[in-house]
Design a protein around this motif. Sequence first.
Motif, PDB file in Angstrom:
ATOM      1  N   PHE A 198     -14.158  -6.393 -10.435  1.00  0.00           N
ATOM      2  CA  PHE A 198     -14.543  -5.944  -9.097  1.00  0.00           C
ATOM      3  C   PHE A 198     -13.329  -5.711  -8.206  1.00  0.00           C
ATOM      4  O   PHE A 198     -13.366  -4.843  -7.326  1.00  0.00           O
ATOM      5  N   LEU A 199     -12.259  -6.469  -8.414  1.00  0.00           N
ATOM      6  CA  LEU A 199     -11.031  -6.223  -7.666  1.00  0.00           C
ATOM      7  C   LEU A 199     -10.489  -4.837  -7.999  1.00  0.00           C
ATOM      8  O   LEU A 199     -10.119  -4.063  -7.095  1.00  0.00           O
ATOM      9  N   ALA A 200     -10.455  -4.498  -9.278  1.00  0.00           N
ATOM     10  CA  ALA A 200     -10.005  -3.155  -9.676  1.00  0.00           C
ATOM     11  C   ALA A 200     -10.928  -2.080  -9.109  1.00  0.00           C
ATOM     12  O   ALA A 200     -10.459  -1.019  -8.658  1.00  0.00           O
ATOM     13  N   LEU A 201     -12.228  -2.339  -9.108  1.00  0.00           N
ATOM     14  CA  LEU A 201     -13.184  -1.362  -8.583  1.00  0.00           C
ATOM     15  C   LEU A 201     -12.947  -1.083  -7.106  1.00  0.00           C
ATOM     16  O   LEU A 201     -12.939   0.083  -6.673  1.00  0.00           O
ATOM     17  N   THR A 202     -12.718  -2.134  -6.316  1.00  0.00           N
ATOM     18  CA  THR A 202     -12.515  -1.926  -4.884  1.00  0.00           C
ATOM     19  C   THR A 202     -11.227  -1.167  -4.602  1.00  0.00           C
ATOM     20  O   THR A 202     -11.180  -0.335  -3.689  1.00  0.00           O
ATOM     21  N   VAL A 203     -10.189  -1.433  -5.378  1.00  0.00           N
ATOM     22  CA  VAL A 203      -8.932  -0.703  -5.193  1.00  0.00           C
ATOM     23  C   VAL A 203      -9.141   0.784  -5.482  1.00  0.00           C
ATOM     24  O   VAL A 203      -8.682   1.660  -4.731  1.00  0.00           O
ATOM     25  N   LEU A 204      -9.858   1.090  -6.560  1.00  0.00           N
ATOM     26  CA  LEU A 204     -10.112   2.495  -6.901  1.00  0.00           C
ATOM     27  C   LEU A 204     -10.992   3.164  -5.852  1.00  0.00           C
ATOM     28  O   LEU A 204     -10.812   4.353  -5.548  1.00  0.00           O
ATOM     29  N   TRP A 205     -11.947   2.433  -5.293  1.00  0.00           N
ATOM     30  CA  TRP A 205     -12.747   2.998  -4.208  1.00  0.00           C
ATOM     31  C   TRP A 205     -11.884   3.333  -3.002  1.00  0.00           C
ATOM     32  O   TRP A 205     -12.043   4.391  -2.379  1.00  0.00           O
ATOM     33  N   ASP A 206     -10.958   2.439  -2.659  1.00  0.00           N
ATOM     34  CA  ASP A 206     -10.079   2.700  -1.520  1.00  0.00           C
ATOM     35  C   ASP A 206      -9.170   3.899  -1.778  1.00  0.00           C
ATOM     36  O   ASP A 206      -8.929   4.719  -0.882  1.00  0.00           O
ATOM     37  N   VAL A 207      -8.663   4.000  -3.003  1.00  0.00           N
ATOM     38  CA  VAL A 207      -7.813   5.146  -3.358  1.00  0.00           C
ATOM     39  C   VAL A 207      -8.595   6.448  -3.216  1.00  0.00           C
ATOM     40  O   VAL A 207      -8.099   7.436  -2.657  1.00  0.00           O
ATOM     41  N   ALA A 208      -9.827   6.456  -3.714  1.00  0.00           N
ATOM     42  CA  ALA A 208     -10.647   7.664  -3.631  1.00  0.00           C
ATOM     43  C   ALA A 208     -10.917   8.037  -2.176  1.00  0.00           C
ATOM     44  O   ALA A 208     -10.892   9.229  -1.816  1.00  0.00           O
ATOM     45  N   ALA A 209     -11.173   7.032  -1.331  1.00  0.00           N
ATOM     46  CA  ALA A 209     -11.436   7.316   0.080  1.00  0.00           C
ATOM     47  C   ALA A 209     -10.211   7.935   0.748  1.00  0.00           C
ATOM     48  O   ALA A 209     -10.328   8.895   1.522  1.00  0.00           O
ATOM     49  N   ARG A 210      -9.035   7.377   0.473  1.00  0.00           N
ATOM     50  CA  ARG A 210      -7.803   7.939   1.055  1.00  0.00           C
ATOM     51  C   ARG A 210      -7.549   9.353   0.549  1.00  0.00           C
ATOM     52  O   ARG A 210      -7.111  10.234   1.312  1.00  0.00           O
ATOM     53  N   ARG A 211      -7.819   9.591  -0.726  1.00  0.00           N
ATOM     54  CA  ARG A 211      -7.584  10.926  -1.280  1.00  0.00           C
ATOM     55  C   ARG A 211      -8.513  11.951  -0.634  1.00  0.00           C
ATOM     56  O   ARG A 211      -8.090  13.044  -0.252  1.00  0.00           O
ATOM     57  N   VAL A 212      -9.786  11.623  -0.503  1.00  0.00           N
ATOM     58  CA  VAL A 212     -10.743  12.539   0.113  1.00  0.00           C
ATOM     59  C   VAL A 212     -10.379  12.801   1.573  1.00  0.00           C
ATOM     60  O   VAL A 212     -10.546  13.916   2.084  1.00  0.00           O
ATOM     61  N   ALA A 213      -9.841  11.774   2.240  1.00  0.00           N
ATOM     62  CA  ALA A 213      -9.461  11.934   3.652  1.00  0.00           C
ATOM     63  C   ALA A 213      -8.222  12.794   3.824  1.00  0.00           C
ATOM     64  O   ALA A 213      -7.903  13.200   4.950  1.00  0.00           O
ATOM     65  N   GLY A 214      -7.507  13.069   2.708  1.00  0.00           N
ATOM     66  CA  GLY A 214      -6.367  13.973   2.789  1.00  0.00           C
ATOM     67  C   GLY A 214      -5.023  13.353   2.479  1.00  0.00           C
ATOM     68  O   GLY A 214      -3.986  14.018   2.631  1.00  0.00           O
ATOM     69  N   ALA A 215      -4.969  12.102   2.038  1.00  0.00           N
ATOM     70  CA  ALA A 215      -3.687  11.454   1.758  1.00  0.00           C
ATOM     71  C   ALA A 215      -2.991  12.124   0.577  1.00  0.00           C
ATOM     72  O   ALA A 215      -3.614  12.370  -0.461  1.00  0.00           O
ATOM     73  N   ARG A 216      -1.697  12.401   0.744  1.00  0.00           N
ATOM     74  CA  ARG A 216      -0.913  12.962  -0.365  1.00  0.00           C
ATOM     75  C   ARG A 216      -0.558  11.875  -1.372  1.00  0.00           C
ATOM     76  O   ARG A 216      -0.433  12.150  -2.564  1.00  0.00           O
ATOM     77  N   ARG A 217      -0.351  10.679  -0.876  1.00  0.00           N
ATOM     78  CA  ARG A 217      -0.018   9.546  -1.744  1.00  0.00           C
ATOM     79  C   ARG A 217      -1.064   8.443  -1.517  1.00  0.00           C
ATOM     80  O   ARG A 217      -0.795   7.439  -0.842  1.00  0.00           O
ATOM     81  N   PRO A 218      -2.240   8.608  -2.060  1.00  0.00           N
ATOM     82  CA  PRO A 218      -3.326   7.656  -1.767  1.00  0.00           C
ATOM     83  C   PRO A 218      -3.034   6.240  -2.245  1.00  0.00           C
ATOM     84  O   PRO A 218      -3.422   5.273  -1.585  1.00  0.00           O
ATOM     85  N   TYR A 219      -2.339   6.111  -3.376  1.00  0.00           N
ATOM     86  CA  TYR A 219      -2.037   4.758  -3.868  1.00  0.00           C
ATOM     87  C   TYR A 219      -1.088   4.039  -2.917  1.00  0.00           C
ATOM     88  O   TYR A 219      -1.243   2.838  -2.651  1.00  0.00           O
ATOM     89  N   ARG A 220      -0.105   4.766  -2.396  1.00  0.00           N
ATOM     90  CA  ARG A 220       0.823   4.155  -1.440  1.00  0.00           C
ATOM     91  C   ARG A 220       0.084   3.781  -0.158  1.00  0.00           C
ATOM     92  O   ARG A 220       0.327   2.706   0.420  1.00  0.00           O
ATOM     93  N   ALA A 221      -0.835   4.642   0.276  1.00  0.00           N
ATOM     94  CA  ALA A 221      -1.610   4.348   1.484  1.00  0.00           C
ATOM     95  C   ALA A 221      -2.464   3.096   1.289  1.00  0.00           C
ATOM     96  O   ALA A 221      -2.575   2.248   2.183  1.00  0.00           O
ATOM     97  N   VAL A 222      -3.051   2.972   0.123  1.00  0.00           N
ATOM     98  CA  VAL A 222      -3.861   1.777  -0.163  1.00  0.00           C
ATOM     99  C   VAL A 222      -2.985   0.543  -0.210  1.00  0.00           C
ATOM    100  O   VAL A 222      -3.357  -0.524   0.292  1.00  0.00           O
ATOM    101  N   LEU A 223      -1.797   0.686  -0.821  1.00  0.00           N
ATOM    102  CA  LEU A 223      -0.876  -0.446  -0.891  1.00  0.00           C
ATOM    103  C   LEU A 223      -0.501  -0.931   0.506  1.00  0.00           C
ATOM    104  O   LEU A 223      -0.406  -2.142   0.757  1.00  0.00           O
ATOM    105  N   ARG A 224      -0.340  -0.017   1.440  1.00  0.00           N
ATOM    106  CA  ARG A 224       0.073  -0.382   2.797  1.00  0.00           C
ATOM    107  C   ARG A 224      -1.091  -0.841   3.660  1.00  0.00           C
ATOM    108  O   ARG A 224      -0.939  -1.760   4.481  1.00  0.00           O
ATOM    109  N   LYS A 225      -2.268  -0.243   3.489  1.00  0.00           N
ATOM    110  CA  LYS A 225      -3.352  -0.467   4.445  1.00  0.00           C
ATOM    111  C   LYS A 225      -4.541  -1.266   3.899  1.00  0.00           C
ATOM    112  O   LYS A 225      -5.261  -1.885   4.681  1.00  0.00           O
ATOM    113  N   ASP A 226      -4.765  -1.223   2.598  1.00  0.00           N
ATOM    114  CA  ASP A 226      -6.005  -1.802   2.059  1.00  0.00           C
ATOM    115  C   ASP A 226      -5.793  -2.920   1.055  1.00  0.00           C
ATOM    116  O   ASP A 226      -6.670  -3.788   0.917  1.00  0.00           O
ATOM    117  N   LEU A 227      -4.687  -2.905   0.334  1.00  0.00           N
ATOM    118  CA  LEU A 227      -4.539  -3.856  -0.768  1.00  0.00           C
ATOM    119  C   LEU A 227      -4.519  -5.295  -0.269  1.00  0.00           C
ATOM    120  O   LEU A 227      -5.006  -6.201  -0.947  1.00  0.00           O
TER     121      LEU A 227
END
Length: 501
Positions: A231-260
């Motif tokens: 479930f931890l992996a699932l939530t991280v992937l959900w956050d990455v997908a949300a950032r990508r859809v919102a327009g992030a060029r580097r969604p993983y970096r955005a998640v690392l900074r804001k959601d992880l």
Amino acid sequence: MGWLGPLLVAALAGALRFWDLGRPHAVIFDETYYAKDAWSLLRLGYEGTWPDRKVADPQILADPQVISLTDPGTFVAHPPTGKWVIAVGEFMFGLDPFGWRFMTAVLGTLSVLMLCRIGRRLFRSTLLGCLAGALMAMDGLHYVMSRSALLDIVVMFFVLAAFGCLLVDRDRARARLAAALPVDDHGRATPDVDAAERTGTGPRPWRLAAGVCLGLAASTKWNGLYVLVFFLALTVLWDVAARRVAGARRPYRAVLRKDLGWSLLSLVPVAVVTYVLTWTGWFLSDKGYGRHWADDRGGIWSWIPAPLRSLWHYEYGVYQFNVGLHTAHKYESNPWSWLVLGRPVLFHYESPRPGQDGCATTVDCSQTVLALGTPLLWWTACCALGYLLFRWALRRDWRAGAVLCGVGAGYLPWFLYQDRTVFSFYAVVFVPFLCLAVAMTVGALLGPPGADDNRRSAGAIVAGALVLLIAWNFIYFFPLYSGQTIPYEGWRGRMWLDTWI
């Protein structure tokens, strides 16, 4: 209808589960461990000593006032939460079959209600949500486990609750992110790099609640720890997908900074703290097993409080016991066979004599409690999982991925223990996700709302026939699930596979 439908389905499930709950009036399968341990927790705060935990004590059934429990602590293989849950029923109704099964029936009923609501949120359809709940209400394995004082139904309940909390968290976090995006002339949100990479999602209490639920699952049986990882992996992937859809060029970096941080801090530490707190009764005791092992012991870890070191030593012993459990058992099974119901577990069997316990005077009879999933439901679920794999891998359907994650979290870790003694009823943990898979497949059969009327009609006929067959199958096997007395030939006719005997 968002609540009325689920409540009606849950009411039906509850009526089935509480009907004649004290039957059979016996200590069935591993109830001999957990009913006794629950009573011990209620009386002592920790697991005390019984003359023989492996053997059903006839005194308990004959005279509940005659209790052979003593206060020296004994080694047990599972954490206390599930036994505390069972103890609630024993506190209210006493040490008898109805008392020790009461709370598992409550959790089994509530889990049906939760699944209806979770399915509604997941599929955006009250019909499909209620269908998922109704399918679980008619699953034989879930039914039997809801009427038995075993721990796995408690794990299932907290895992499903955690999944529901994470779904709510996903929706609310995406809504906050969408609110930060610019809108076009038609009032629709448009992707924006700056907003997608810099916007925080604020407090996430539903993730905290999920962490508590996962801690309670792990403190019932350790397989809840694997669910935490999935479930931890699932939530991280959900956050990455949300950032990508919102327009992030580097969604993983955005998640690392804001959601992880929220993922790690709200799931892992909260689950760990919850786990430790469930041992409060043991910490407060003097005679709990191994309670004072670390007292006056030095060494490199002496800076850690002695009670925590004692608990760690105890848990290490539990780990050694669990990984070394290789004792052959008549009803053990390999996880490869679980989905196709290769080897169910017989919880209880009696052969009433003719003329006794409702048995006709001219026939031989059988009375069983068989932990067997409703066959047509499980075999349909095998096909549904194939469809969901297609939807997730080739159509990038996040709903299919979420359901598959739930199945994988409860199922795949058991393949790590090919030499360990395991049983098919452990699969009850992922039964809700099998029902969600079937409901999603039925939704595909029905077709989208805007489909051609003939297409929708044909889909409705096929889907309705499938659901009616599953309902008939549950009714057909119901005597084997509920401990009813039936003619021996009726029992033998329901043994569809030789491995069920």
